[in-house]
Design an enzyme around this catalytic site. Structure first.
Site, short mmCIF file in Angstrom:
data_model
loop_
_atom_site.label_atom_id
_atom_site.label_comp_id
_atom_site.label_asym_id
_atom_site.label_seq_id
_atom_site.Cartn_x
_atom_site.Cartn_y
_atom_site.Cartn_z
N HIS A 82 14.47 71.47 65.35
CA HIS A 82 14.18 72.81 64.77
C HIS A 82 15.56 73.18 64.20
O HIS A 82 16.53 72.66 64.76
CB HIS A 82 13.97 73.84 65.78
CG HIS A 82 14.67 74.20 66.70
ND1 HIS A 82 15.67 75.06 66.75
CD2 HIS A 82 15.18 73.58 68.04
CE1 HIS A 82 16.41 75.10 67.99
NE2 HIS A 82 16.13 74.38 68.69
N ASP A 84 16.38 76.45 62.91
CA ASP A 84 16.76 77.78 63.21
C ASP A 84 17.69 77.79 64.29
O ASP A 84 17.67 76.93 65.19
CB ASP A 84 15.52 78.67 63.40
CG ASP A 84 14.52 78.43 64.49
OD1 ASP A 84 14.66 77.00 64.72
OD2 ASP A 84 14.29 78.99 65.40
N ASP A 113 22.06 72.61 69.69
CA ASP A 113 20.66 73.24 69.69
C ASP A 113 20.46 73.76 67.97
O ASP A 113 20.56 75.14 68.00
CB ASP A 113 20.67 74.15 70.72
CG ASP A 113 19.16 74.76 70.83
OD1 ASP A 113 18.44 74.18 70.29
OD2 ASP A 113 18.98 75.65 71.64
N GLU A 146 11.51 77.95 66.31
CA GLU A 146 11.76 77.37 67.62
C GLU A 146 12.33 78.62 68.52
O GLU A 146 11.91 78.70 69.73
CB GLU A 146 12.42 76.37 67.81
CG GLU A 146 12.41 75.43 69.26
CD GLU A 146 13.39 76.22 70.20
OE1 GLU A 146 13.30 75.62 71.36
OE2 GLU A 146 14.11 76.59 69.93
N GLU A 147 13.22 79.48 67.99
CA GLU A 147 14.23 80.36 69.04
C GLU A 147 13.39 81.35 69.13
O GLU A 147 13.62 82.43 69.94
CB GLU A 147 15.38 80.73 68.26
CG GLU A 147 16.38 79.30 68.00
CD GLU A 147 16.70 78.84 69.35
OE1 GLU A 147 16.39 79.51 70.46
OE2 GLU A 147 17.72 77.84 69.32
N ASP A 170 16.23 67.83 71.68
CA ASP A 170 16.83 69.26 71.65
C ASP A 170 17.81 69.54 72.71
O ASP A 170 17.61 69.49 73.75
CB ASP A 170 15.70 70.24 71.79
CG ASP A 170 16.20 71.66 71.42
OD1 ASP A 170 17.21 72.02 71.76
OD2 ASP A 170 15.13 72.52 71.07
#
Length: 283
Positions: A82, A84, A113, A146-147, A170
């Protein structure tokens, strides 16, 4: 051969990671074709364009996510990352969206991350493409939500082919192949406000659910401004809490609680601004 390819392209890899870190891809207000805001879309387009330049197929899935792919065959290996990031917060030694290098480390929001692992995965794919022959397809799936709510992967599952097998690069390697279950819990309670103290406004700056909240602001309307301020300050001093008390006028007081952000995986490293505020309001 694989190691040699990576070594020969080290500076290119680092440069592209720094460019990606410079995009402050925190979820923003939705726009047409950009459901997670302008900056998340910029990050996605950057990665898809980079994938195209490296010789891969690419697809933008309605602005929710995208993928970069190579190979032939029926089976599909999925690498799920991801782009974001959570808000930068405070207390950085180096700018969070600059990608500065110090002591052979790259500093910036998303370095671990998940922008660093995403770039690493892309160039691992390129190294395999240049040096090996495979009989399967490999697809790097790039999420943008994702966050918070995972709407990116929800959309992917609705419209795209599911991988035969997948893993998530990740965070810290070795790669993550599964995640423990988690619960997002919402507690609601109706309160009957007293006429002498009324909560007029609550603002928590839309704290992400997986982060210890660092900010909470409450505006009170009261007929006893001076008394409220005196009691609040005594409580704050007794608990050694970081809460500012500000008199707006004779009828209003603003309370601002300042905590310390930390990932929900390590809540003991943070200080919960909302919890402190709830204790003060209860008092």
């Amino acid at each position: 051969m694989l190691d040699k390819y990576i070594d020969n392209h080290k500076e290119e890899i680092i440069s592209n990671l720094i460019n990606l870190i410079k995009i402050s891809s925190v979820e923003g207000n939705p726009l047409p074709g950009k459901p997670f805001g302008e900056n998340c879309n910029i990050a996605l387009e950057y990665m898809l364009d980079l994938g195209r330049k490296l010789g891969f197929k690419k697809k933008n899935i309605d602005g929710y996510c995208g993928y970069i792919e190579f190979g032939e065959g029926k089976e599909l290996l999925g690498l799920i990352g991801h782009l974001d990031v959570v808000p930068a917060g405070e207390g950085w030694n180096y700018p969070p969206f600059d990608g500065q290098i110090h002591d052979d480390k790259i500093y910036g929001r998303g370095t671990m991350d998940d922008k660093g692992p995403v770039i690493a995965s892309l160039y691992a794919m390129k190294a395999v493409l240049e040096t090996k022959k495979i009989n399967k397809r490999v697809r790097l799936i790039l999420g943008l939500n994702e966050e918070t709510n995972w709407k990116c992967i929800e959309r992917y599952k609705q419209t795209e082919e599911l991988p035969t097998i997948s893993f998530s690069p990740d965070g810290v390697f070795p790669c993550i192949y599964a995640e423990k279950g988690f619960l997002t819990l919402y507690l609601n309670e109706r309160i009957k406000q007293k006429e002498d103290i009324i909560i007029k406004e609550i603002n928590c700056e839309n704290n992400p659910v997986n982060i210890v909240p660092r900010y909470c602001k409450v505006k009170l309307k009261t007929q006893n401004t001076e008394d409220i301020i005196k009691k609040a300050q005594a409580f704050i001093k007794d608990r050694n809490y970081s809460i500012n008390v500000n008199k707006v006028d004779n009828d209003h007081v603003i309370l601002v609680s300042k905590g310390v952000s930390a990932h929900a995986a390590h809540p003991e490293l943070g200080k919960n601004a909302i919890s402190m505020m709830l204790e003060l309001l209860n008092e």
